[in-house]
Motif scaffolding. Sequence first.
Motif, short mmCIF file in Angstrom:
data_model
loop_
_atom_site.label_atom_id
_atom_site.label_comp_id
_atom_site.label_asym_id
_atom_site.label_seq_id
_atom_site.Cartn_x
_atom_site.Cartn_y
_atom_site.Cartn_z
N ARG A 123 0.91 -1.24 0.00
CA ARG A 123 0.03 0.00 -0.01
C ARG A 123 0.90 1.22 -0.18
O ARG A 123 0.40 2.22 -0.63
CB ARG A 123 -0.95 0.10 1.37
CG ARG A 123 -1.84 -1.15 1.13
CD ARG A 123 -3.00 -0.96 2.30
NE ARG A 123 -3.93 -2.10 2.33
CZ ARG A 123 -5.02 -2.33 3.32
NH1 ARG A 123 -4.83 -1.57 4.23
NH2 ARG A 123 -5.70 -2.98 3.07
N ILE A 124 2.02 1.22 0.64
CA ILE A 124 2.94 2.61 0.83
C ILE A 124 3.46 2.69 -0.56
O ILE A 124 3.58 3.64 -1.13
CB ILE A 124 4.03 1.95 1.90
CG1 ILE A 124 3.49 2.27 3.20
CG2 ILE A 124 5.30 3.10 1.42
CD1 ILE A 124 4.44 2.00 4.20
N VAL A 125 4.04 1.55 -1.21
CA VAL A 125 4.51 1.44 -2.51
C VAL A 125 3.47 2.00 -3.53
O VAL A 125 3.97 2.85 -4.32
CB VAL A 125 5.05 -0.04 -2.93
CG1 VAL A 125 5.70 -0.16 -4.49
CG2 VAL A 125 6.23 -0.39 -1.95
N ASN A 126 2.36 1.75 -3.35
CA ASN A 126 1.41 2.02 -4.51
C ASN A 126 1.05 3.29 -4.40
O ASN A 126 0.88 4.10 -5.32
CB ASN A 126 0.12 1.17 -4.27
CG ASN A 126 0.06 -0.12 -4.69
OD1 ASN A 126 1.09 -0.72 -5.44
ND2 ASN A 126 -0.73 -1.18 -4.22
N PRO A 164 3.60 23.63 2.15
CA PRO A 164 3.98 22.72 3.34
C PRO A 164 3.43 21.36 3.31
O PRO A 164 4.11 20.30 3.43
CB PRO A 164 3.59 23.69 4.49
CG PRO A 164 3.88 24.98 3.89
CD PRO A 164 3.53 24.99 2.56
N GLU A 165 2.02 21.36 3.16
CA GLU A 165 1.37 20.03 3.33
C GLU A 165 1.69 19.14 2.05
O GLU A 165 1.25 17.62 1.90
CB GLU A 165 -0.34 20.22 3.67
CG GLU A 165 -0.77 20.85 2.13
CD GLU A 165 -0.99 22.33 2.42
OE1 GLU A 165 -1.76 22.94 1.96
OE2 GLU A 165 0.00 22.92 2.85
N ASN A 192 4.01 11.53 5.44
CA ASN A 192 2.74 11.16 5.82
C ASN A 192 2.06 9.78 5.41
O ASN A 192 1.25 9.04 6.10
CB ASN A 192 1.42 12.18 5.14
CG ASN A 192 1.65 13.44 5.71
OD1 ASN A 192 2.16 13.72 6.80
ND2 ASN A 192 1.48 14.83 4.86
N ILE A 193 2.67 9.32 4.07
CA ILE A 193 2.24 8.03 3.65
C ILE A 193 2.92 7.01 4.60
O ILE A 193 1.93 6.13 4.83
CB ILE A 193 2.72 7.96 2.29
CG1 ILE A 193 1.78 8.74 1.26
CG2 ILE A 193 2.61 6.30 1.76
CD1 ILE A 193 2.25 8.75 -0.38
N GLY A 213 1.92 3.36 9.69
CA GLY A 213 2.56 2.90 11.05
C GLY A 213 4.05 2.90 10.78
O GLY A 213 4.75 2.27 11.81
N GLU A 214 4.92 3.47 9.87
CA GLU A 214 6.18 3.50 9.58
C GLU A 214 6.80 5.02 9.55
O GLU A 214 6.09 5.92 9.45
CB GLU A 214 6.50 2.74 8.31
CG GLU A 214 5.93 1.32 8.31
CD GLU A 214 6.64 0.63 6.93
OE1 GLU A 214 7.93 0.81 6.76
OE2 GLU A 214 6.13 -0.26 6.60
#
Length: 222
Positions: free
Chosen positions: A143-146, A165-166, A175-176, A181-182
């Motif tokens: 999901r992170i990679v996607n 900034p955001e 943020n991703i 949780g990483e």
Amino acid sequence: MRRLYFVVEGYTEREFVNKTLLQYFVSKGIYDVRAVEITTSKGHKGGLVNYQHLKNDINNFLKSENQIIVTTFVDFFRLPNSMPNYNQLDTRVGVDDKIELLELGMSEDINDHRFLPYVQKHEFEALLFSSKSGFELMYDNHRIVNELSDIVDEFDNPEDINTRPEFAPSKRLINILSNRGERYDKVAEGNLIAEEIGIDVILAKCPRFKKWIEKLEELIKS
């Protein structure tokens, strides 16, 4: 053969120069390439909070010997208002035009043909969005990679990723990862991602960055 010195903002940029960029310049027959973090006070390095610190380092290197080319590698994001021409930025609309004004100001202030100012558009992390390959290597969570890959696909030129900034490249990455949780380790992960992508891909995707590198090659061989 001339020396090539990079005055950089922090440890991440220093490692990028000493690993990824060093290999590139060595392949071009340029062997004496070094990166030095900005001296902020006696015994302390890293960070750009005052232009005078950067100027002092640049001038010290230029005075040290004749056969030297000095450049900078600092982020446009959150530059101090002590930068030359900073008070004129409101007269320019686009980020590229603002950066050009700042680089012109530094060039005129240092006034030495051996100095080539460079301000990284947005920030170092923009380079990491040149390809999906670095993210695929670094993160197991699909999901992170996607999500990161979607950003790569969205921008043909990663240098155009928004500086608000955001939406800054590092904020997107942080943020991703945080949502899954990483945590993003800028120094270790950033440079491993860059190494996996490879300098040739980064140069192909990032025209401002490529133009800077090509100008350095010309200067050092002149």
